[in-house]
Motif scaffolding. Sequence first.
Motif, PDB file in Angstrom:
ATOM      1  N   ASP A 148       1.977  -7.565  45.693  1.00  0.00           N
ATOM      2  CA  ASP A 148       2.991  -7.992  44.729  1.00  0.00           C
ATOM      3  C   ASP A 148       2.991  -9.497  44.497  1.00  0.00           C
ATOM      4  OD1 ASP A 148       3.870  -5.381  44.321  1.00  0.00           O
ATOM      5  OD2 ASP A 148       5.445  -5.527  45.849  1.00  0.00           O
ATOM      6  N   SER A 149       2.547 -10.255  45.498  1.00  0.00           N
ATOM      7  CA  SER A 149       2.560 -11.710  45.381  1.00  0.00           C
ATOM      8  C   SER A 149       1.486 -12.296  46.289  1.00  0.00           C
ATOM      9  CB  SER A 149       3.931 -12.261  45.799  1.00  0.00           C
ATOM     10  OG  SER A 149       4.153 -12.001  47.173  1.00  0.00           O
ATOM     11  N   PHE A 150       1.190 -13.564  46.084  1.00  0.00           N
ATOM     12  CA  PHE A 150       0.233 -14.252  46.946  1.00  0.00           C
ATOM     13  C   PHE A 150       0.736 -14.310  48.391  1.00  0.00           C
ATOM     14  CE2 PHE A 150      -1.521 -18.197  48.803  1.00  0.00           C
ATOM     15  CZ  PHE A 150      -2.866 -17.845  48.800  1.00  0.00           C
ATOM     16  N   PRO A 151       2.019 -14.667  48.622  1.00  0.00           N
ATOM     17  CA  PRO A 151       2.481 -14.669  50.018  1.00  0.00           C
ATOM     18  C   PRO A 151       2.361 -13.297  50.693  1.00  0.00           C
ATOM     19  CG  PRO A 151       3.990 -15.933  48.669  1.00  0.00           C
ATOM     20  CD  PRO A 151       3.036 -15.241  47.728  1.00  0.00           C
ATOM     21  N   GLN A 152       2.611 -12.227  49.959  1.00  0.00           N
ATOM     22  CA  GLN A 152       2.470 -10.898  50.546  1.00  0.00           C
ATOM     23  C   GLN A 152       1.005 -10.603  50.871  1.00  0.00           C
ATOM     24  OE1 GLN A 152       3.064  -7.232  48.225  1.00  0.00           O
ATOM     25  NE2 GLN A 152       4.565  -6.618  49.792  1.00  0.00           N
ATOM     26  N   ALA A 153       0.096 -11.046  50.018  1.00  0.00           N
ATOM     27  CA  ALA A 153      -1.335 -10.863  50.288  1.00  0.00           C
ATOM     28  C   ALA A 153      -1.729 -11.576  51.575  1.00  0.00           C
ATOM     29  CB  ALA A 153      -2.164 -11.377  49.110  1.00  0.00           C
ATOM     30  N   ILE A 154      -1.253 -12.792  51.742  1.00  0.00           N
ATOM     31  CA  ILE A 154      -1.572 -13.556  52.952  1.00  0.00           C
ATOM     32  C   ILE A 154      -0.905 -12.926  54.171  1.00  0.00           C
ATOM     33  CG2 ILE A 154      -1.355 -15.807  54.086  1.00  0.00           C
ATOM     34  CD1 ILE A 154      -3.492 -15.546  51.780  1.00  0.00           C
ATOM     35  N   GLN A 155       0.287 -12.398  54.004  1.00  0.00           N
ATOM     36  CA  GLN A 155       0.961 -11.697  55.101  1.00  0.00           C
ATOM     37  C   GLN A 155       0.119 -10.499  55.540  1.00  0.00           C
ATOM     38  OE1 GLN A 155       4.758 -10.001  54.024  1.00  0.00           O
ATOM     39  NE2 GLN A 155       5.400  -9.802  56.155  1.00  0.00           N
ATOM     40  N   GLY A 156      -0.419  -9.757  54.579  1.00  0.00           N
ATOM     41  CA  GLY A 156      -1.283  -8.621  54.909  1.00  0.00           C
ATOM     42  C   GLY A 156      -2.531  -9.059  55.651  1.00  0.00           C
ATOM     43  N   VAL A 169     -10.006 -13.186  49.354  1.00  0.00           N
ATOM     44  CA  VAL A 169      -8.665 -13.338  48.802  1.00  0.00           C
ATOM     45  C   VAL A 169      -8.766 -14.025  47.450  1.00  0.00           C
ATOM     46  CG1 VAL A 169      -6.368 -14.322  49.163  1.00  0.00           C
ATOM     47  CG2 VAL A 169      -7.720 -13.527  51.127  1.00  0.00           C
ATOM     48  N   ARG A 170      -8.212 -13.373  46.437  1.00  0.00           N
ATOM     49  CA  ARG A 170      -8.167 -13.914  45.072  1.00  0.00           C
ATOM     50  C   ARG A 170      -6.746 -13.745  44.555  1.00  0.00           C
ATOM     51  NH1 ARG A 170     -13.542 -15.713  43.726  1.00  0.00           N
ATOM     52  NH2 ARG A 170     -14.748 -14.777  45.409  1.00  0.00           N
ATOM     53  N   TRP A 171      -5.923 -14.737  44.799  1.00  0.00           N
ATOM     54  CA  TRP A 171      -4.516 -14.733  44.444  1.00  0.00           C
ATOM     55  C   TRP A 171      -3.832 -13.535  45.081  1.00  0.00           C
ATOM     56  CZ3 TRP A 171      -1.717 -12.856  39.600  1.00  0.00           C
ATOM     57  CH2 TRP A 171      -0.399 -13.314  39.594  1.00  0.00           C
ATOM     58  N   ARG A 172      -3.435 -12.525  44.314  1.00  0.00           N
ATOM     59  CA  ARG A 172      -2.749 -11.352  44.868  1.00  0.00           C
ATOM     60  C   ARG A 172      -3.715 -10.254  45.285  1.00  0.00           C
ATOM     61  NH1 ARG A 172       1.263  -8.790  41.056  1.00  0.00           N
ATOM     62  NH2 ARG A 172      -0.523  -8.800  39.694  1.00  0.00           N
ATOM     63  N   LYS A 173      -4.977 -10.384  44.906  1.00  0.00           N
ATOM     64  CA  LYS A 173      -5.970  -9.351  45.221  1.00  0.00           C
ATOM     65  C   LYS A 173      -6.749  -9.723  46.474  1.00  0.00           C
ATOM     66  CE  LYS A 173      -6.941  -7.383  40.724  1.00  0.00           C
ATOM     67  NZ  LYS A 173      -7.975  -7.102  39.721  1.00  0.00           N
ATOM     68  N   VAL A 174      -6.834  -8.756  47.374  1.00  0.00           N
ATOM     69  CA  VAL A 174      -7.621  -8.948  48.591  1.00  0.00           C
ATOM     70  C   VAL A 174      -8.604  -7.791  48.695  1.00  0.00           C
ATOM     71  CG1 VAL A 174      -7.579  -9.159  51.109  1.00  0.00           C
ATOM     72  CG2 VAL A 174      -5.662 -10.060  49.758  1.00  0.00           C
ATOM     73  N   THR A 175      -9.863  -8.129  48.870  1.00  0.00           N
ATOM     74  CA  THR A 175     -10.869  -7.101  49.136  1.00  0.00           C
ATOM     75  C   THR A 175     -11.212  -7.174  50.609  1.00  0.00           C
ATOM     76  OG1 THR A 175     -11.746  -7.269  46.894  1.00  0.00           O
ATOM     77  CG2 THR A 175     -13.142  -6.190  48.530  1.00  0.00           C
ATOM     78  N   PHE A 176     -11.148  -6.007  51.251  1.00  0.00           N
ATOM     79  CA  PHE A 176     -11.450  -5.871  52.664  1.00  0.00           C
ATOM     80  C   PHE A 176     -12.819  -5.223  52.791  1.00  0.00           C
ATOM     81  CE2 PHE A 176      -6.858  -5.491  52.149  1.00  0.00           C
ATOM     82  CZ  PHE A 176      -6.408  -6.474  53.002  1.00  0.00           C
ATOM     83  N   TYR A 177     -13.636  -5.751  53.672  1.00  0.00           N
ATOM     84  CA  TYR A 177     -14.964  -5.207  53.943  1.00  0.00           C
ATOM     85  C   TYR A 177     -15.077  -4.922  55.436  1.00  0.00           C
ATOM     86  CZ  TYR A 177     -16.068  -7.349  49.423  1.00  0.00           C
ATOM     87  OH  TYR A 177     -16.079  -7.718  48.105  1.00  0.00           O
ATOM     88  N   CYS A 178     -15.450  -3.704  55.767  1.00  0.00           N
ATOM     89  CA  CYS A 178     -15.622  -3.326  57.171  1.00  0.00           C
ATOM     90  C   CYS A 178     -17.079  -2.950  57.411  1.00  0.00           C
ATOM     91  CB  CYS A 178     -14.723  -2.139  57.515  1.00  0.00           C
ATOM     92  SG  CYS A 178     -12.975  -2.502  57.400  1.00  0.00           S
ATOM     93  N   SER A 179     -17.687  -3.662  58.334  1.00  0.00           N
ATOM     94  CA  SER A 179     -19.062  -3.402  58.728  1.00  0.00           C
ATOM     95  C   SER A 179     -19.240  -3.932  60.147  1.00  0.00           C
ATOM     96  CB  SER A 179     -20.036  -4.110  57.786  1.00  0.00           C
ATOM     97  OG  SER A 179     -21.369  -3.862  58.162  1.00  0.00           O
TER      98      SER A 179
END
Length: 99
Positions: A34-42, A61-71
């Motif tokens: 929902d917001s940049f602070p929430q993305a960083i909290q996640g 991290v791209r503003w409110r969008k975060v891509t997670f990569y697991c390897s």
Amino acid sequence: MTGLLNDTQVSEALRSLPEWEQDGTRLSRTVEFDSFPQAIQGVNRIAEIAENEGHHPDFDVRWRKVTFYCSTHSEGGITAKDVSMAEEIDGVVDALSQT
């Protein structure tokens, strides 16, 4: 050490991780918070879990969008540790979306 999952095992794991996809030798998921602070909290919550488990996903991290990569870098691909971390990430994302 843990062994690499074969394509069938990865496909089976993805059935229980509908927001995730196989991206070469890693699992990936993009979340729009929902917001940049929430993305960083996640990211921070997941970083704590990763540190405790000794298994660290990559983040973009791209503003409110975060891509997670697991390897599992030491194994050169996807292992059961990555599936477990993806489940942990889903739990954090779900919890944050309810706040």
